[in-house]
Design a protein around this motif. Sequence first.
Motif, PDB file in Angstrom:
ATOM      1  N   MET A  25       0.888  -1.130  -0.129  1.00  0.00           N
ATOM      2  CA  MET A  25       0.197  -0.039  -0.021  1.00  0.00           C
ATOM      3  C   MET A  25       0.901   1.129   0.051  1.00  0.00           C
ATOM      4  SD  MET A  25      -1.038   2.703   2.119  1.00  0.00           S
ATOM      5  CE  MET A  25      -1.005   2.154   3.580  1.00  0.00           C
ATOM      6  N   GLY A  38      -5.537   3.799   0.823  1.00  0.00           N
ATOM      7  CA  GLY A  38      -4.846   3.585   1.991  1.00  0.00           C
ATOM      8  C   GLY A  38      -5.415   4.697   3.205  1.00  0.00           C
ATOM      9  N   GLU A  39      -6.755   4.722   3.231  1.00  0.00           N
ATOM     10  CA  GLU A  39      -7.226   5.653   4.128  1.00  0.00           C
ATOM     11  C   GLU A  39      -6.950   5.641   5.498  1.00  0.00           C
ATOM     12  OE1 GLU A  39     -11.309   7.151   2.528  1.00  0.00           O
ATOM     13  OE2 GLU A  39     -11.722   6.243   4.491  1.00  0.00           O
ATOM     14  N   GLY A  41      -3.914   4.492   6.885  1.00  0.00           N
ATOM     15  CA  GLY A  41      -2.634   4.531   6.955  1.00  0.00           C
ATOM     16  C   GLY A  41      -1.930   3.177   7.246  1.00  0.00           C
ATOM     17  N   GLY A  42      -2.768   2.204   6.932  1.00  0.00           N
ATOM     18  CA  GLY A  42      -1.998   0.957   7.133  1.00  0.00           C
ATOM     19  C   GLY A  42      -2.424  -0.105   8.517  1.00  0.00           C
ATOM     20  N   MET A  45      -7.893  -1.104   8.700  1.00  0.00           N
ATOM     21  CA  MET A  45      -9.164  -0.522   9.313  1.00  0.00           C
ATOM     22  C   MET A  45      -9.866   0.019   8.393  1.00  0.00           C
ATOM     23  SD  MET A  45      -8.063   0.905  13.045  1.00  0.00           S
ATOM     24  CE  MET A  45      -9.476   1.749  13.406  1.00  0.00           C
ATOM     25  N   LEU A  86      -5.312  -7.190   1.932  1.00  0.00           N
ATOM     26  CA  LEU A  86      -5.127  -5.729   2.091  1.00  0.00           C
ATOM     27  C   LEU A  86      -3.478  -5.648   1.811  1.00  0.00           C
ATOM     28  CD1 LEU A  86      -7.162  -5.263   5.511  1.00  0.00           C
ATOM     29  CD2 LEU A  86      -8.033  -4.951   3.157  1.00  0.00           C
TER      30      LEU A  86
HETATM   31 FE1  FES Z   1      -6.571   0.759   5.521  1.00  0.00          FE
HETATM   32 FE2  FES Z   1      -4.877  -1.238   4.655  1.00  0.00          FE
HETATM   33  S1  FES Z   1      -4.669   0.983   4.318  1.00  0.00           S
HETATM   34  S2  FES Z   1      -6.733  -1.247   5.459  1.00  0.00           S
END
Ligand code: FES
Length: 108
Positions: A25, A38-39, A41-42, A45, A86
């Motif tokens: 991502m 990538g809302e 931030g990883g 969620m 994801l």
């Molecule tokens: Fe939000 Fe991967 S960036 S689930």
Amino acid sequence: MPTVTYHHPDADPDVVEAEDGTSVMRTAVGHGVPGIVGECGGQAMCATCHVYVREEYLDGLPEISDDEDEMLDCTTAPRDDERSRLSCQLKCGTHFDRLEVDVPPSQV
Ligand code: FES
């Protein structure tokens, strides 16, 4: 250096050399690859980093965690039980040296 190829539904693929330890991502966002948001931030969620991993690259990837599994049920594009991941949970260099993914037609 690990390489990620992002295949798009209606455009030429993006081939990106990634930093070791960086997620698929973050690599996409950092290189302006369209179609991966990538809302969160990883943090697993948001599911806006959904990708379909090409079958030949599935072996060797980490197991899907409970959090990832739950979020994969919330993707905008349909979940593929074999290939959906994801991309924030896949780490370049750690989990693979080369990866090819299909970017879904929509993330939100
Ligand atoms: Fe939000 Fe991967 S960036 S689930």
